[in-house]
Design a protein around this motif. Structure first.
Motif, PDB file in Angstrom:
ATOM      1  N   ASN A 320     -47.842 -15.052  21.932  1.00 17.36           N
ATOM      2  CA  ASN A 320     -47.929 -16.365  22.597  1.00 17.36           C
ATOM      3  C   ASN A 320     -49.250 -16.503  23.338  1.00 17.36           C
ATOM      4  O   ASN A 320     -50.304 -16.276  22.768  1.00 17.36           O
ATOM      5  N   ASN A 321     -49.150 -16.780  24.648  1.00 14.15           N
ATOM      6  CA  ASN A 321     -50.392 -17.015  25.372  1.00 14.15           C
ATOM      7  C   ASN A 321     -50.825 -15.845  26.242  1.00 14.15           C
ATOM      8  O   ASN A 321     -51.566 -16.019  27.192  1.00 14.15           O
ATOM      9  N   ASP A 322     -50.312 -14.660  25.938  1.00 14.10           N
ATOM     10  CA  ASP A 322     -50.689 -13.496  26.749  1.00 14.10           C
ATOM     11  C   ASP A 322     -51.821 -12.712  26.106  1.00 14.10           C
ATOM     12  O   ASP A 322     -51.971 -12.714  24.886  1.00 14.10           O
ATOM     13  N   ILE A 323     -52.604 -12.028  26.963  1.00 15.62           N
ATOM     14  CA  ILE A 323     -53.480 -10.995  26.404  1.00 15.62           C
ATOM     15  C   ILE A 323     -52.974  -9.675  26.954  1.00 15.62           C
ATOM     16  O   ILE A 323     -52.392  -9.623  28.040  1.00 15.62           O
ATOM     17  N   THR A 324     -53.210  -8.630  26.181  1.00  8.35           N
ATOM     18  CA  THR A 324     -52.782  -7.307  26.631  1.00  8.35           C
ATOM     19  C   THR A 324     -54.005  -6.408  26.686  1.00  8.35           C
ATOM     20  O   THR A 324     -54.855  -6.452  25.786  1.00  8.35           O
ATOM     21  N   ILE A 325     -54.086  -5.639  27.754  1.00  9.10           N
ATOM     22  CA  ILE A 325     -55.186  -4.681  27.882  1.00  9.10           C
ATOM     23  C   ILE A 325     -54.576  -3.289  27.878  1.00  9.10           C
ATOM     24  O   ILE A 325     -53.533  -3.058  28.518  1.00  9.10           O
ATOM     25  N   VAL A 326     -55.177  -2.380  27.125  1.00  7.29           N
ATOM     26  CA  VAL A 326     -54.629  -1.023  27.064  1.00  7.29           C
ATOM     27  C   VAL A 326     -55.679  -0.001  27.508  1.00  7.29           C
ATOM     28  O   VAL A 326     -56.862  -0.160  27.221  1.00  7.29           O
ATOM     29  N   VAL A 327     -55.191   1.002  28.222  1.00  2.53           N
ATOM     30  CA  VAL A 327     -56.048   2.142  28.592  1.00  2.53           C
ATOM     31  C   VAL A 327     -55.394   3.383  27.985  1.00  2.53           C
ATOM     32  O   VAL A 327     -54.245   3.697  28.285  1.00  2.53           O
ATOM     33  N   LYS A 328     -56.151   4.017  27.091  1.00  4.10           N
ATOM     34  CA  LYS A 328     -55.553   5.115  26.309  1.00  4.10           C
ATOM     35  C   LYS A 328     -56.308   6.408  26.573  1.00  4.10           C
ATOM     36  O   LYS A 328     -57.538   6.417  26.573  1.00  4.10           O
ATOM     37  N   ASP A 329     -55.541   7.489  26.800  1.00  3.78           N
ATOM     38  CA  ASP A 329     -56.223   8.781  26.979  1.00  3.78           C
ATOM     39  C   ASP A 329     -55.665   9.825  26.037  1.00  3.78           C
ATOM     40  O   ASP A 329     -54.647   9.598  25.391  1.00  3.78           O
ATOM     41  N   GLU A 336     -40.075  11.450  28.169  1.00  5.11           N
ATOM     42  CA  GLU A 336     -39.317  10.188  28.308  1.00  5.11           C
ATOM     43  C   GLU A 336     -38.886   9.921  29.751  1.00  5.11           C
ATOM     44  O   GLU A 336     -38.971   8.805  30.242  1.00  5.11           O
ATOM     45  N   GLU A 337     -38.417  10.987  30.423  1.00  5.04           N
ATOM     46  CA  GLU A 337     -37.899  10.812  31.790  1.00  5.04           C
ATOM     47  C   GLU A 337     -39.006  10.344  32.736  1.00  5.04           C
ATOM     48  O   GLU A 337     -38.824   9.416  33.517  1.00  5.04           O
ATOM     49  N   VAL A 338     -40.179  10.999  32.613  1.00  3.60           N
ATOM     50  CA  VAL A 338     -41.309  10.620  33.474  1.00  3.60           C
ATOM     51  C   VAL A 338     -41.705   9.168  33.190  1.00  3.60           C
ATOM     52  O   VAL A 338     -41.952   8.376  34.108  1.00  3.60           O
ATOM     53  N   LEU A 339     -41.710   8.819  31.891  1.00  6.03           N
ATOM     54  CA  LEU A 339     -42.109   7.459  31.498  1.00  6.03           C
ATOM     55  C   LEU A 339     -41.276   6.378  32.189  1.00  6.03           C
ATOM     56  O   LEU A 339     -41.788   5.314  32.530  1.00  6.03           O
ATOM     57  N   ALA A 379     -45.849   1.684  29.687  1.00  2.00           N
ATOM     58  CA  ALA A 379     -46.604   2.832  29.176  1.00  2.00           C
ATOM     59  C   ALA A 379     -45.923   3.436  27.961  1.00  2.00           C
ATOM     60  O   ALA A 379     -44.702   3.319  27.809  1.00  2.00           O
ATOM     61  N   GLU A 380     -46.741   4.045  27.106  1.00  2.00           N
ATOM     62  CA  GLU A 380     -46.205   4.816  25.977  1.00  2.00           C
ATOM     63  C   GLU A 380     -46.893   6.166  26.035  1.00  2.00           C
ATOM     64  O   GLU A 380     -48.070   6.229  26.421  1.00  2.00           O
ATOM     65  N   SER A 381     -46.167   7.207  25.653  1.00  2.00           N
ATOM     66  CA  SER A 381     -46.809   8.520  25.783  1.00  2.00           C
ATOM     67  C   SER A 381     -46.081   9.571  24.969  1.00  2.00           C
ATOM     68  O   SER A 381     -44.905   9.400  24.625  1.00  2.00           O
ATOM     69  N   LYS A 382     -46.804  10.613  24.644  1.00  2.00           N
ATOM     70  CA  LYS A 382     -46.177  11.792  24.023  1.00  2.00           C
ATOM     71  C   LYS A 382     -46.699  13.004  24.750  1.00  2.00           C
ATOM     72  O   LYS A 382     -47.923  13.126  24.945  1.00  2.00           O
ATOM     73  N   LEU A 383     -45.771  13.856  25.157  1.00  2.00           N
ATOM     74  CA  LEU A 383     -46.163  15.034  25.928  1.00  2.00           C
ATOM     75  C   LEU A 383     -47.196  15.851  25.144  1.00  2.00           C
ATOM     76  O   LEU A 383     -47.019  16.133  23.959  1.00  2.00           O
ATOM     77  N   GLY A 384     -48.285  16.173  25.794  1.00  2.00           N
ATOM     78  CA  GLY A 384     -49.322  17.009  25.167  1.00  2.00           C
ATOM     79  C   GLY A 384     -50.287  16.233  24.294  1.00  2.00           C
ATOM     80  O   GLY A 384     -51.292  16.773  23.829  1.00  2.00           O
ATOM     81  N   GLU A 385     -50.001  14.953  24.022  1.00  2.00           N
ATOM     82  CA  GLU A 385     -50.876  14.204  23.106  1.00  2.00           C
ATOM     83  C   GLU A 385     -51.659  13.099  23.777  1.00  2.00           C
ATOM     84  O   GLU A 385     -52.656  12.619  23.245  1.00  2.00           O
ATOM     85  N   GLY A 386     -51.175  12.609  24.919  1.00  2.00           N
ATOM     86  CA  GLY A 386     -51.901  11.539  25.615  1.00  2.00           C
ATOM     87  C   GLY A 386     -51.006  10.363  25.956  1.00  2.00           C
ATOM     88  O   GLY A 386     -49.833  10.320  25.579  1.00  2.00           O
ATOM     89  N   SER A 387     -51.575   9.432  26.692  1.00  2.00           N
ATOM     90  CA  SER A 387     -50.793   8.288  27.166  1.00  2.00           C
ATOM     91  C   SER A 387     -51.559   6.989  26.957  1.00  2.00           C
ATOM     92  O   SER A 387     -52.792   6.986  26.963  1.00  2.00           O
ATOM     93  N   SER A 388     -50.806   5.891  26.802  1.00  2.00           N
ATOM     94  CA  SER A 388     -51.408   4.558  26.761  1.00  2.00           C
ATOM     95  C   SER A 388     -50.702   3.709  27.804  1.00  2.00           C
ATOM     96  O   SER A 388     -49.465   3.620  27.809  1.00  2.00           O
ATOM     97  N   PHE A 389     -51.469   3.124  28.686  1.00  2.00           N
ATOM     98  CA  PHE A 389     -50.917   2.201  29.675  1.00  2.00           C
ATOM     99  C   PHE A 389     -51.342   0.788  29.295  1.00  2.00           C
ATOM    100  O   PHE A 389     -52.527   0.529  29.080  1.00  2.00           O
ATOM    101  N   TYR A 390     -50.362  -0.112  29.183  1.00  2.00           N
ATOM    102  CA  TYR A 390     -50.628  -1.492  28.783  1.00  2.00           C
ATOM    103  C   TYR A 390     -50.332  -2.423  29.946  1.00  2.00           C
ATOM    104  O   TYR A 390     -49.386  -2.182  30.707  1.00  2.00           O
ATOM    105  N   PHE A 391     -51.099  -3.492  30.057  1.00  2.00           N
ATOM    106  CA  PHE A 391     -50.633  -4.587  30.904  1.00  2.00           C
ATOM    107  C   PHE A 391     -51.013  -5.916  30.268  1.00  2.00           C
ATOM    108  O   PHE A 391     -52.042  -6.027  29.595  1.00  2.00           O
TER     109      PHE A 391
END
Ligand code: ADP
Length: 400
Positions: A320-329, A336-339, A379-391
């Protein structure tokens, strides 16, 4: 004064209760049958007037000590309404007890009845406590009395809870006030330390490489400390509902370009890749606050990944009318629990507690800023592989 028993006065049935309880107290304190009757009749006479003419009546029967003598006292409290003929109607009760006083406190008042207990009754503290205990544990004699007692307990509970609530609100306000003042006071000297470190660094010819290295460390650490103090300041503002925004319409590509160098400067040990969008997006934002969100996400990406690794900052086209910005490491990642908990106030996962510094406030503040902008953060993430934070941010108007 030791209160033995209390009766609330609302209707005729309460009169019987007030009468019975007055008799029982007088009897247990060792008064003669005629004094018991006179006292209880006076209490119920006054109570009748109170029920007829006022609100919120309550009779309290107590024992008072006057030097070496004990006095049996009934105080009948009420909230004033129309008191015409009130005093006159107390005349009969006045004849039954030696003391009957009407105390007027403006909106509230009470009638005090008193008689002294003869020494022959051999009253002492222990006996008074026994009488009080009798009424504390007394089973209700009738269903009406049971309902009454429950109501009394409930209203006592509500009063206590209201008091506790008041106290905890007071403490909370004090805490916010302290956070606000302390962070403000800490920020000032820190800004000066940082400014002098920068000034000393700028005088190149007089600074040895080693000295310049030390100064850079002072500057970096004071920036980190400044960010932490800023978080404390923000938390105090959020808690006291004073977190406000200066909203303006910005072109997101231009905005990210403007702040790119500054953000890169905060993560010198990592490689930050910024990918803008082919389309032009306009959003209503507070530039400083959104920069704060980005700095937090990128700061975390750097903190929780090894030096030299890449961090991507990308604009994604939203629905729709949103933009999403992601920061990925490509850092330590999260399970899952931490997420599910990363945006909670003061939350820090077990595995970062000992190894990484932080207070667990950054993502909480970021989520507050984004939701106040009408957006979402996740946020999306996998232990040991990195994380992506979206807004996401609405690219149409929003009112702050
Ligand atoms: P802080 O980093 O000061 O602890 P935040 O609120 O910024 O506080 O983050 C909360 C928690 O979320 C961190 O303690 C960490 O457990 C987790 N976290 C945040 N960002 C990342 C990331 N990029 N990679 C892995 N874990 C992260």
């Amino acid at each position: 004064m030791i209160e033995i028993v209390q009766v609330s006065l609302e209707n005729e049935m309460d009169l019987t209760l007030a009468y019975k309880k007055s008799i029982k107290v007088a009897e247990m304190l060792g008064l003669t049958v005629s004094t018991q009757t006179a006292f209880a009749t006076a209490v119920s006479e006054v109570s009748r007037e109170i029920i007829d003419k006022t609100f919120d009546g309550k009779a309290s029967i107590a024992v008072e000590q006057d030097k070496d003598r004990y006095l049996l006292t009934a105080q009948i409290f009420f909230r004033y309404s129309d008191l015409r003929d009130f005093e006159q109607n107390l005349q009969y009760a006045k004849k039954l007890v030696p003391v009957l006083e009407l105390v007027n406190n403006g909106e509230t008042g009470n009638v005090k009845l008193q008689l002294s207990i003869p020494r022959s009754a051999k009253l002492n503290r222990a006996r008074i406590n026994l009488v009080k205990h009798y009424f504390d544990v007394e089973e209700p004699a009738t269903p009406y009395e049971e309902v009454r007692m429950r109501n009394l307990e409930l209203s006592k509970l509500t009063e206590e809870q209201q008091l506790q609530l008041k106290q905890s609100n007071y403490l909370n306000n004090q805490k916010n006030e302290f956070l606000s003042v302390a962070s403000h006071e800490l920020k000032n000297p820190l800004t000066i330390i940082k400014a002098y470190a920068q000034l000393a660094l700028s005088v190149k010819e007089e600074t040895s490489p080693a000295m310049s290295n030390y100064l850079k460390k002072i500057e970096l650490q004071s920036s980190k400390l400044h960010a932490l103090i800023q978080q404390l300041f923000d938390i105090s503002k959020i808690e006291s509902g004073q977190f406000d925004y200066k909203i303006e319409q910005v072109n997101i590509n231009h905005y990210l370009n403007e702040i790119a160098d500054l953000i890169k400067y905060t993560v010198p040990s990592h490689q930050l890749n910024i990918t803008l969008s082919d389309d032009e997006f306009f959003a209503n934002i507070d530039k400083i606050r959104i920069e704060q969100v980005l700095s937090n996400l990128i700061g975390n990406a750097a903190k929780y990944s090894s030096a030299g690794s890449e961090i991507d900052l990308k604009i994604l086209k939203g629905i729709n009318n949103d933009i999403t910005i992601v920061v990925k490491d490509k850092g330590i990642g999260m399970n899952e629990e931490v997420l599910t908990r990363v945006f909670d106030k003061f939350y820090r996962s077990e595995d970062v507690l000992k190894k990484y510094t932080g207070l667990g406030m950054g993502l909480y503040i970021a989520s507050k800023i984004i939701s106040d902008h009408g957006g979402k953060i996740w946020a999306e993430s996998k232990l040991g592989e990195g994380s992506s934070f979206y807004f996401s941010l609405p690219t149409k108007e929003f009112a702050a």
